[in-house]
Design an enzyme around this catalytic site. Structure first.
Site, PDB file in Angstrom:
ATOM      1  N   SER A 181       9.685   3.389  12.860  1.00 49.98           N
ATOM      2  CA  SER A 181       9.368   1.879  12.280  1.00 49.98           C
ATOM      3  C   SER A 181       9.328   0.671  13.142  1.00 49.98           C
ATOM      4  O   SER A 181      10.853   0.899  14.072  1.00 49.98           O
ATOM      5  CB  SER A 181       9.824   1.960  10.954  1.00 49.98           C
ATOM      6  OG  SER A 181       9.070  -0.266  10.457  1.00 49.98           O
ATOM      7  N   LYS A 228       4.382   4.241  -0.764  1.00 48.44           N
ATOM      8  CA  LYS A 228       3.722   2.744  -0.898  1.00 48.44           C
ATOM      9  C   LYS A 228       3.157   2.900  -2.122  1.00 48.44           C
ATOM     10  O   LYS A 228       2.923   2.312  -3.139  1.00 48.44           O
ATOM     11  CB  LYS A 228       1.721   2.908  -0.293  1.00 48.44           C
ATOM     12  CG  LYS A 228       2.559   2.131   0.830  1.00 48.44           C
ATOM     13  CD  LYS A 228       1.744   2.040   2.274  1.00 48.44           C
ATOM     14  CE  LYS A 228       2.212   1.363   3.474  1.00 48.44           C
ATOM     15  NZ  LYS A 228       0.605   0.814   4.230  1.00 48.44           N
ATOM     16  N   ASP A 267      -1.178  -5.295   3.496  1.00 49.89           N
ATOM     17  CA  ASP A 267      -2.240  -4.592   4.186  1.00 49.89           C
ATOM     18  C   ASP A 267      -3.360  -5.122   4.509  1.00 49.89           C
ATOM     19  O   ASP A 267      -4.134  -5.279   5.799  1.00 49.89           O
ATOM     20  CB  ASP A 267      -2.080  -3.608   4.417  1.00 49.89           C
ATOM     21  CG  ASP A 267      -1.011  -2.657   5.115  1.00 49.89           C
ATOM     22  OD1 ASP A 267      -0.617  -3.030   5.897  1.00 49.89           O
ATOM     23  OD2 ASP A 267      -1.055  -1.672   3.654  1.00 49.89           O
TER      24      ASP A 267
END
Length: 299
Positions: free
Chosen positions: A21, A72, A108
């Site tokens: 990440s 998610k 997002d």
């Protein structure tokens, strides 16, 4: 130099795996610039440990965290509240602690639309978007295109049943009105109409860096020419940011289209999350972008 004490507030990212990440790079750069006593850490959490980990985060006073693959969707039942936007997408990428409860949202969309609202801002209401792929990332892109006001949103996938499920999942939402789904064999008809062409598939990502979801011949059908008046004729947007450019964007640029890569989306969704955690109107976006570029050797 970072000094961590008993007063340092904790932020982080959960995923499995999470070693790769880039979020700690950009968030810790922003925190240092702001001079705040926070630290942002990567937390590798296996799916079977998700519930106990979230309880542990509450116990040790974590302020907030980012959520990446594969959590998610799985995290949603563990949260006290989910914002309407995250509910619509069916995924959470940002969690914050409010009134001793976990609240989930999704930044997002904000990340995706940021360059289309600033650098390439225009009236999208007569325009068509073509989205390659119908996974989780495509959901945020569909919602983003709807927010921008696209007249037509076309999603293209390989599996007819998954496409149908994707379409039906928006049934209770206003998005269904201008959303259409198509199998991959319809692409040839769609590309010439695409004012915005978005790759949400993993094709072109390591290790398959020499691949593109579209061939050079297919890409040649994309409307091109930079700006005509103040209207961009063709924009290709790849959610992948390594390699830079991807094969998909290289083909688009060779064809005269405008290319946007996923690095800007990564920066902007991170900035939106940081604003929520810090309860600040502004964060140093340029510092976040530069930190990533330096880290990736693109500076």
């Amino acid at each position: 130099m970072l000094h961590i004490t008993g007063k340092t507030k904790l932020l982080g990212v959960i995923g499995h795996p999470v070693e790769h990440s880039l979020s700690p790079v950009m968030h810790n750069a922003a925190i240092a610039k702001l001079g705040l006593d926070y630290v942002y850490l990567p937390f590798p959490i296996a799916p079977e440990n998700l519930e106990i980990a979230i309880a542990g985060f509450a116990a040790v006073g974590v302020v907030g965290f980012s959520v990446t693959i594969p959590h998610k969707q799985a995290i949603m039942p563990l949260l006290a509240e989910i914002t309407p936007i995250a509910q619509a997408i069916g995924a959470v990428n940002t969690v914050t602690r409010q009134n001793n409860q976990w609240v989930g949202t999704n930044t997002d969309i904000e990340g995706f639309i940021a360059p289309l609202q600033t650098t390439y801002k225009q009236d999208w209401s007569q325009k068509a978007a073509v989205i390659l792929g119908n996974g989780g990332a495509a959901r945020a892109v569909v919602a983003g295109c709807h927010q921008l006001g696209f007249a037509e949103i076309h999603v293209v996938g390989r599996d007819r049943q998954r496409l149908q499920e994707f379409y039906e999942s928006w049934n209770n939402s206003s998005l269904a009105t201008n959303l259409q789904v198509h199998t991959w064999d319809k692409l040839a008809k769609l590309i010439p109409q695409a004012n915005l062409l978005v790759n949400t598939t993993p094709i072109g990502m390591y290790p398959k860096v020499s691949e593109s979801p579209l061939s050079a011949l297919e890409m040649a059908e994309l409307p091109t020419g930079a700006f005509v008046g103040d209207v961009a004729k063709g924009i290709a947007y790849d959610l992948i940011y390594i390699p830079k450019p991807t094969q998909f964007l290289q083909l688009a640029q060779e064809n005269g289209a405008i290319a946007i890569d996923g690095l800007e989306m990564l920066v902007q969704q991170g900035a939106a999350a940081l604003k929520i955690w810090l309860q600040q109107e502004t964060v140093p976006v340029e510092v976040m972008r530069q930190a990533l570029q330096n880290y990736l050797g693109l500076g």
